[in-house]
Scaffold this active site. Structure first.
Site, PDB file in Angstrom:
ATOM      1  N   CYS A 268     -10.245  -4.865 -10.021  1.00  0.00           N
ATOM      2  CA  CYS A 268     -10.323  -3.736  -9.092  1.00  0.00           C
ATOM      3  C   CYS A 268      -9.652  -2.521  -9.751  1.00  0.00           C
ATOM      4  CB  CYS A 268      -9.642  -4.096  -7.773  1.00  0.00           C
ATOM      5  SG  CYS A 268      -7.840  -4.181  -7.885  1.00  0.00           S
TER       6      CYS A 268
ATOM      7  N   CYS B  80      -5.896  -3.114 -10.521  1.00  0.00           N
ATOM      8  CA  CYS B  80      -5.662  -4.027 -11.640  1.00  0.00           C
ATOM      9  C   CYS B  80      -6.083  -3.396 -12.963  1.00  0.00           C
ATOM     10  CB  CYS B  80      -6.397  -5.343 -11.405  1.00  0.00           C
ATOM     11  SG  CYS B  80      -5.672  -6.301 -10.038  1.00  0.00           S
TER      12      CYS B  80
ATOM     13  N   HIS C 137      -2.498  -9.587  -6.803  1.00  0.00           N
ATOM     14  CA  HIS C 137      -3.753 -10.030  -7.401  1.00  0.00           C
ATOM     15  C   HIS C 137      -3.433 -10.868  -8.632  1.00  0.00           C
ATOM     16  CE1 HIS C 137      -6.490  -6.642  -5.626  1.00  0.00           C
ATOM     17  NE2 HIS C 137      -5.640  -7.117  -4.734  1.00  0.00           N
TER      18      HIS C 137
ATOM     19  N   GLU D 126      -4.431 -10.746 -11.675  1.00  0.00           N
ATOM     20  CA  GLU D 126      -4.146  -9.974 -12.885  1.00  0.00           C
ATOM     21  C   GLU D 126      -2.727  -9.416 -12.870  1.00  0.00           C
ATOM     22  OE1 GLU D 126      -8.433  -8.648 -11.728  1.00  0.00           O
ATOM     23  OE2 GLU D 126      -6.679  -9.513 -10.730  1.00  0.00           O
TER      24      GLU D 126
END
Length: 149
Positions: free
Chosen positions: A82, A85, A52, A54
Site C-alpha cells: 500500500c 508500506c 502491516h 511489511e
C-alpha cells in the site's frame, strides 16, 4: 548467482495471519540470502493500523541489524504494498522489492499513487512483481470469500 524466491516464507506468514483473522499478507526480509525478519499482518491483534506485514518486518530487520537503513536487503511480500508500506520501503532504503499479487484497490506501487514514481520519493528499490502471484491471490480470495459467507 541463481535467483531463488523466498516467497514461500512470506506465504507461510500470510497463512498464519489468516489463521489469526488478519488479512493474509506476509513479508520476509533477507540480507545476503539470509532471513533477518519475517512477519504477517497484525493490525487487529495489535489494534494498530500501521501493523502491516511489511512495516513489522522492516521494524524487526532494523532492530536485528541495529540500524534504520536496510541497504542491500530484499523484501518479499505476498501483496503489492500500500502507499504507507511503499513509503516505509523507500525510507528504509530496501534494495529489492518482490511482490506477489497486485492490489488494484489499495496498491501503492503499480496501482494508485505509484509512490516510487513521485519526485519526493528519495529511494526507489528494484521492483519485481508477480512472484508467486497465483498462491498469493488465492489466499486473499479465499479469506474474503469466507468473510462474505
Amino acid at each position: 548467482m541463481t535467483f531463488r524466491s523466498h516467497m514461500d516464507i512470506a506465504l507461510s506468514e500470510a497463512r498464519a495471519a489468516a489463521d489469526r483473522g488478519e488479512v493474509p499478507v506476509g513479508a520476509v526480509i533477507l540480507r545476503g540470502g539470509e532471513v533477518i525478519a519475517q512477519a504477517g499482518n497484525r493490525t487487529r491483534e495489535l489494534c494498530d493500523p500501521t501493523a502491516h506485514a511489511e512495516v513489522l518486518a522492516i521494524r524487526a530487520a532494523c532492530t536485528a541489524l541495529g540500524q534504520e537503513r536496510l541497504t542491500g536487503c530484499d523484501l518479499y511480500v505476498t501483496l503489492e504494498p500500500c502507499p504507507m508500506c511503499a513509503a516505509a520501503i523507500s525510507n528504509a532504503r530496501i534494495s529489492r522489492l518482490y511482490y506477489g499479487a497486485g492490489d488494484p484497490k489499495s496498491g501503492g506501487v503499480a496501482q494508485g499513487p505509484r509512490v516510487f514514481s513521485h519526485p519526493q520519493c528519495h529511494h526507489v528499490p528494484e521492483i519485481y512483481e508477480g512472484i508467486s502471484e497465483g498462491p498469493s491471490a488465492a489466499l486473499l480470495q479465499a479469506f474474503f470469500a469466507r468473510l462474505r459467507d
